[in-house]
Scaffold this active site. Structure first.
Site, mmCIF file in Angstrom:
data_model
loop_
_atom_site.group_PDB
_atom_site.id
_atom_site.type_symbol
_atom_site.label_atom_id
_atom_site.label_comp_id
_atom_site.label_asym_id
_atom_site.label_seq_id
_atom_site.Cartn_x
_atom_site.Cartn_y
_atom_site.Cartn_z
ATOM 1 N N ASP A 105 0.898 -1.189 0.059
ATOM 2 C CA ASP A 105 -0.127 0.044 0.009
ATOM 3 C C ASP A 105 0.869 1.337 -0.006
ATOM 4 O O ASP A 105 0.663 2.045 -0.770
ATOM 5 C CB ASP A 105 -0.913 0.065 1.246
ATOM 6 N N ARG A 153 0.516 4.932 16.807
ATOM 7 C CA ARG A 153 0.213 6.091 15.838
ATOM 8 C C ARG A 153 0.518 7.618 16.015
ATOM 9 O O ARG A 153 0.989 8.239 15.199
ATOM 10 C CB ARG A 153 -1.256 5.772 15.561
ATOM 11 N N ASP A 210 -6.731 3.291 12.237
ATOM 12 C CA ASP A 210 -5.569 3.915 12.327
ATOM 13 C C ASP A 210 -5.761 5.472 11.442
ATOM 14 O O ASP A 210 -4.991 6.153 12.072
ATOM 15 C CB ASP A 210 -4.703 2.865 11.434
ATOM 16 N N SER A 265 -3.036 -9.503 7.357
ATOM 17 C CA SER A 265 -2.636 -8.342 7.525
ATOM 18 C C SER A 265 -2.207 -8.217 9.163
ATOM 19 O O SER A 265 -3.021 -8.306 9.989
ATOM 20 C CB SER A 265 -3.593 -7.228 7.233
HETATM 21 N N1 ARG Z 1 -7.554 -3.245 15.292
HETATM 22 C C1 ARG Z 1 -6.324 -2.891 15.868
HETATM 23 C C2 ARG Z 1 -6.321 -1.281 16.523
HETATM 24 O O1 ARG Z 1 -7.102 -0.607 15.751
HETATM 25 C C3 ARG Z 1 -5.085 -3.021 15.078
HETATM 26 C C4 ARG Z 1 -5.044 -2.706 13.720
HETATM 27 C C5 ARG Z 1 -3.679 -3.004 12.998
HETATM 28 N N2 ARG Z 1 -3.521 -3.157 11.623
HETATM 29 C C6 ARG Z 1 -3.505 -4.505 11.234
HETATM 30 N N3 ARG Z 1 -3.321 -4.568 9.838
HETATM 31 N N4 ARG Z 1 -3.752 -5.785 11.813
HETATM 32 O O2 ARG Z 1 -5.494 -0.906 17.177
#
Ligand code: ARG
Length: 411
Positions: A15, A95, A124, A175
């Site tokens: 991405d 983040r 995110d 992912s």
């Molecule tokens: N759902 C989790 C959060 O919002 C992690 C998301 C992370 N991304 C991934 N591709 N697993 O903090």
């Protein structure tokens, strides 16, 4: 028209690699790639080179591991932060840190935009956008993956057309996102919340059934709520986390299966591996139980819940979050001491705790000789403490049966 400049949060994945030529074409922009080292086990020099070969005009790798541990993980640990009671917020905590670095680079490089590779469906994007706007309201955020509407196959075709190397190996169906505080896994078969996560989804932890038959121990020493030594060995917080991930992960500790409520209203199924976070939060809670009084523990629990939600929701750089940090800090003065956690086939259980500030007093707690507690005083205390309940019950007994309806005063 002279090109604008965009600072892109770059991971090296498909991405964010596709985002480089996409931003050049759709925004007439020079792209500066920034990769922040938050402890992801990745060859970051290779990532930096890939950014350049994908068309970035410049690419930086910034080592933020210590900063991440001390300024982001530390406060969250002192708040025992677990979103919906289970998720230690590993991804969520990184983040705002990454956003802060994007903003710094953007200001230094006189860029007008920052960009990230998040889709429009996740948390995110919320965290990057809100953190950026809180720190630098003049910067604009671009999220190509929210705009381009390409399928994975179209992205690969776009990458190939632009000379971006696409790994020949079949892509993992999952992912993932990794940093010091944990690993998150989504997609593939995990999208069926009724199905048990297959073993291949895990990368940091041994299957509990395969874990050693002899338990391990993590002895954590805390100083004012900060972990300072593991099994007698003092180490900086960020390296202690790395060691503890290894130790607890080998015992199968830290697997979390979360049916999660996203900020954008979607329920999702996420699997996490957070060995160090699981052990440290349990140990920290145990130490607080020893040194803090009941009313403070009680009130702090409510703050902790709100704190975890703020972090999840991307509100790190907000006044409420700052005020809650001040409260949590003020509770940590006496949170010093040692906690032993037993690691055994997937479980982490506290087996011992000690502190110079322990409110546990054997002279008060003991049932053996040496009892300093004045048992006779309990009767008077209970008389007064029970007065409202006794009065309520007594009034209830005499007022039955219920009052008859008031007689109407008609002639
Ligand atoms: N759902 C989790 C959060 O919002 C992690 C998301 C992370 N991304 C991934 N591709 N697993 O903090």
């Amino acid at each position: 028209m002279t090109p604008s400049k965009i600072v892109l949060a770059y991971s090296g994945g498909l991405d964010t690699s596709v985002a480089i030529p996409w931003l050049q074409e759709h925004r007439n922009a020079d792209v500066v790639a920034v990769t922040v080292d938050v402890g992801q086990p990745v060859d970051l020099e290779a990532v930096r080179r890939k950014a350049i070969s994908s068309g970035a005009v410049n690419a930086f790798v910034l080592d933020a591991r210590q900063e991440f541990a001390e300024e982001f993980i530390g406060p969250a640990l002192r708040a025992n932060a677990l979103y919906e009671g289970v998720y230690p917020l590993s991804t969520a905590l990184a983040r705002p840190l990454i956003a802060r670095h994007l903003v710094e680079v953007a200001q230094r490089e006189h860029a007008q935009y920052v960009a990230h590779g998040c889709t429009g469906k996740g948390n995110d994007q919320v965290r990057f956008d809100l953190s950026t706007t809180s720190l630098a309201p003049e910067l604009e955020v671009v999220a190509p993956a929210r705009e381009w509407g390409m399928s994975r196959e179209e992205e690969i075709a776009f990458a190939e057309a632009h000379g971006i190397p696409v790994p020949a190996t079949r892509q993992s169906p999952y992912s993932t996102d990794e940093n010091l505080w944990g690993r998150s896994v989504e997609c593939g078969i995990l999208e069926d919340p009724a199905v048990e996560p297959p073993e291949e989804a895990f990368g940091w932890t041994t299957a509990p059934a395969q874990a050693p038959n002899d338990p391990g121990y993590a002895n954590i020493r805390f100083d004012h709520g900060v972990p300072v030594a593991l099994n007698g060995r003092p180490s900086p917080f960020h390296s202690l986390i790395v060691d503890l991930n290894q130790l607890a992960g080998a015992h199968g500790v830290g697997r979390i299966d979360h049916l999660e409520s996203r900020v954008v209203g979607i329920k999702s199924r996420e699997v996490y591996e957070c060995p160090a976070a699981t052990v440290l939060i349990a140990a920290h809670q145990a130490l607080e139980a020893l040194v803090l009084p009941r009313d403070l523990l009680d009130f702090k629990r409510a703050v902790e819940q709100r704190y975890a939600q703020l972090v999840y929701d991307g509100l790190w750089f907000t006044p409420l979050k700052g005020a809650l940090d001040a409260f949590v800090s003020a509770t940590q003065d006496r949170v010093s001491g040692e906690v032993a956690v037993k690691l055994f086939k997937g479980s982490a259980r506290v087996t011992g705790r000690r502190s110079p500030h322990a409110l546990y007093q054997s002279g008060l707690a003991t049932y053996s000789s040496g009892d300093r507690y004045r048992q006779q005083m309990a009767e008077g205390f209970i008389y007064v403490w029970g007065l409202p309940a006794r009065t309520w019950a007594a009034v209830g007994a005499t007022s039955r049966p219920p009052l008859a309806p008031t007689a109407k005063s008609h002639p």
